[in-house]
Design a protein around this motif. Sequence first.
Motif, PDB file in Angstrom:
ATOM      1  N   ASP A  93      -7.011  12.694 -12.122  1.00  0.00           N
ATOM      2  CA  ASP A  93      -6.261  13.426 -11.111  1.00  0.00           C
ATOM      3  C   ASP A  93      -4.993  12.656 -10.752  1.00  0.00           C
ATOM      4  O   ASP A  93      -4.856  11.471 -11.066  1.00  0.00           O
ATOM      5  N   ALA A  94      -4.086  13.309 -10.074  1.00  0.00           N
ATOM      6  CA  ALA A  94      -2.869  12.638  -9.629  1.00  0.00           C
ATOM      7  C   ALA A  94      -3.224  11.522  -8.646  1.00  0.00           C
ATOM      8  O   ALA A  94      -4.158  11.657  -7.850  1.00  0.00           O
ATOM      9  N   PRO A  95      -2.510  10.412  -8.682  1.00  0.00           N
ATOM     10  CA  PRO A  95      -2.777   9.342  -7.708  1.00  0.00           C
ATOM     11  C   PRO A  95      -2.419   9.797  -6.303  1.00  0.00           C
ATOM     12  O   PRO A  95      -1.521  10.626  -6.111  1.00  0.00           O
ATOM     13  N   GLN A  96      -3.118   9.257  -5.321  1.00  0.00           N
ATOM     14  CA  GLN A  96      -2.820   9.591  -3.937  1.00  0.00           C
ATOM     15  C   GLN A  96      -2.907   8.349  -3.070  1.00  0.00           C
ATOM     16  O   GLN A  96      -3.582   7.374  -3.410  1.00  0.00           O
ATOM     17  N   VAL A  97      -2.224   8.395  -1.941  1.00  0.00           N
ATOM     18  CA  VAL A  97      -2.221   7.288  -0.992  1.00  0.00           C
ATOM     19  C   VAL A  97      -3.103   7.656   0.194  1.00  0.00           C
ATOM     20  O   VAL A  97      -2.911   8.704   0.817  1.00  0.00           O
ATOM     21  N   LEU A  98      -4.077   6.803   0.486  1.00  0.00           N
ATOM     22  CA  LEU A  98      -4.864   6.917   1.709  1.00  0.00           C
ATOM     23  C   LEU A  98      -4.377   5.840   2.667  1.00  0.00           C
ATOM     24  O   LEU A  98      -4.088   4.719   2.251  1.00  0.00           O
ATOM     25  N   HIS A  99      -4.292   6.178   3.938  1.00  0.00           N
ATOM     26  CA  HIS A  99      -3.745   5.194   4.873  1.00  0.00           C
ATOM     27  C   HIS A  99      -4.463   5.243   6.213  1.00  0.00           C
ATOM     28  O   HIS A  99      -4.950   6.285   6.655  1.00  0.00           O
TER      29      HIS A  99
ATOM     30  N   ARG B  15      -3.130   0.515   3.486  1.00  0.00           N
ATOM     31  CA  ARG B  15      -2.829   1.612   2.565  1.00  0.00           C
ATOM     32  C   ARG B  15      -3.499   1.339   1.227  1.00  0.00           C
ATOM     33  O   ARG B  15      -3.456   0.216   0.712  1.00  0.00           O
ATOM     34  N   LEU B  16      -4.104   2.375   0.668  1.00  0.00           N
ATOM     35  CA  LEU B  16      -4.781   2.269  -0.613  1.00  0.00           C
ATOM     36  C   LEU B  16      -4.242   3.325  -1.569  1.00  0.00           C
ATOM     37  O   LEU B  16      -3.988   4.465  -1.176  1.00  0.00           O
TER      38      LEU B  16
ATOM     39  N   PRO C  99       6.453  16.221  -0.149  1.00  0.00           N
ATOM     40  CA  PRO C  99       6.262  14.925   0.513  1.00  0.00           C
ATOM     41  C   PRO C  99       4.827  14.828   1.013  1.00  0.00           C
ATOM     42  O   PRO C  99       4.247  15.818   1.457  1.00  0.00           O
ATOM     43  N   ARG C 100       4.262  13.623   0.949  1.00  0.00           N
ATOM     44  CA  ARG C 100       2.886  13.413   1.398  1.00  0.00           C
ATOM     45  C   ARG C 100       2.828  12.181   2.296  1.00  0.00           C
ATOM     46  O   ARG C 100       3.593  11.239   2.120  1.00  0.00           O
ATOM     47  N   SER C 101       1.886  12.178   3.204  1.00  0.00           N
ATOM     48  CA  SER C 101       1.803  11.120   4.206  1.00  0.00           C
ATOM     49  C   SER C 101       1.384   9.785   3.593  1.00  0.00           C
ATOM     50  O   SER C 101       0.455   9.722   2.784  1.00  0.00           O
TER      51      SER C 101
ATOM     52  N   PRO D 190       2.570   5.360   9.084  1.00  0.00           N
ATOM     53  CA  PRO D 190       3.729   5.335   9.981  1.00  0.00           C
ATOM     54  C   PRO D 190       4.987   4.837   9.277  1.00  0.00           C
ATOM     55  O   PRO D 190       4.983   3.816   8.596  1.00  0.00           O
ATOM     56  N   GLY D 191       6.068   5.599   9.424  1.00  0.00           N
ATOM     57  CA  GLY D 191       7.360   5.197   8.890  1.00  0.00           C
ATOM     58  C   GLY D 191       7.568   5.442   7.415  1.00  0.00           C
ATOM     59  O   GLY D 191       8.648   5.139   6.891  1.00  0.00           O
ATOM     60  N   THR D 192       6.586   6.001   6.708  1.00  0.00           N
ATOM     61  CA  THR D 192       6.728   6.214   5.266  1.00  0.00           C
ATOM     62  C   THR D 192       6.078   7.520   4.828  1.00  0.00           C
ATOM     63  O   THR D 192       5.198   8.057   5.498  1.00  0.00           O
ATOM     64  N   TRP D 193       6.547   8.001   3.686  1.00  0.00           N
ATOM     65  CA  TRP D 193       5.886   9.094   2.983  1.00  0.00           C
ATOM     66  C   TRP D 193       5.983   8.793   1.495  1.00  0.00           C
ATOM     67  O   TRP D 193       6.632   7.834   1.086  1.00  0.00           O
TER      68      TRP D 193
END
Length: 361
Positions: free
Chosen positions: A31-37, A42-43, A334-336, A339-342
């Motif tokens: 699957d596409a990579p995703q950011v968990l925060h 952040r992972l 855009p994806r979360s 704070p301060g980044t996407w």
Amino acid sequence: MPHVAPHDGSAGFAARLVATAAAPLDPASADAPQVLHWPGRRLLVQRADTELAVRELDGDGTEIRFPAPWPRRYGSTAVSPTGDLAVFAGVHALRAVDATGAVRWEFRHACWSAAVCTRAHSSFAEYADDHHHGHADSGSAAFSPDGKLLWAHVRTLVGPRAEEEWLILDPADGRVLARAETTTVGSGSFHLPHPDPAYMGLTVLAGEEDSPVLWGHWDGATLTVQHFAEEILLGASPSGEHFLTTDTGQWSLYLHRAQDGAELRRLDGQVAVPPSSDEDDRVRWEFEAAFPYDDAAVVGTEDHGNVPRHWLVDPRAMTVRGRIEYPFSVAGPPRSAGPGTWYTVSEDGTRIHLWSLAHRG
């Protein structure tokens, strides 16, 4: 009145590239990579059929590979804020796996293919070759930001009928702490964690007209749930005071107060954003967005063109301040990323790009 952008080039806001990270796995088989925060953490997470890769985005970049109990089409995953526990939300069970690959616990539930399966399967091997299980509906799960709670959307059998529940479990042992009926018939779902561990959002995908948002609050004794019909969760503000949604028709953005779920303001895409071309009959907000600042959200619109359009939205007045301008072409919404980044995912799925507003430093 919402701000009307006179044309696409007006009031541009420069995006600053914060970092680029390579995807842990080959996108051809994952699957596409995703950011968990979560606050201070952040992972980068990516799921393949046989494993789940979890890499720290901050710090030394430690990576853990969790063995997957079933292929990725059989459900979704959740990862703890510390990155040392993964929960696989499958067709018949929630299974928690630790960093060594050992199963910490398993919570069995009714089949997400309940229309054709009422058996209490004890292992994936029992239905691995069954067509209906391979194309079943699915639930989801997510950890609270302190890692002390796991929220999960599951299916249960009440006599001959299949119903759905929203559970809160202790991630240490899988013990159920609270449960509530969702009164939904979902084909899928996803969670939206909130900065306050007492809150959680859930979007249940139940068809174009019926997909609701559930907003849950757990005070340690009682789980209360609010329903918002025909809405999709987009993001929660860094302070946790507000959350943002769109409707299933993608007509408007809605700002809600997190404490009680009250709708405060809305923004009509038709009024706020011009169509990208003559081919677009109307403006449609994307089903994914970022809420990186309390006073600014980054939201995309679906367009026929190849160049995504991302907009800076001021939630205080629900106005579009202008279009986000990137130093190079980006793909997707855009994806979360906290704070301060996407973040955005490269078109070939091999990288993620972290962004912030250049004028914010």
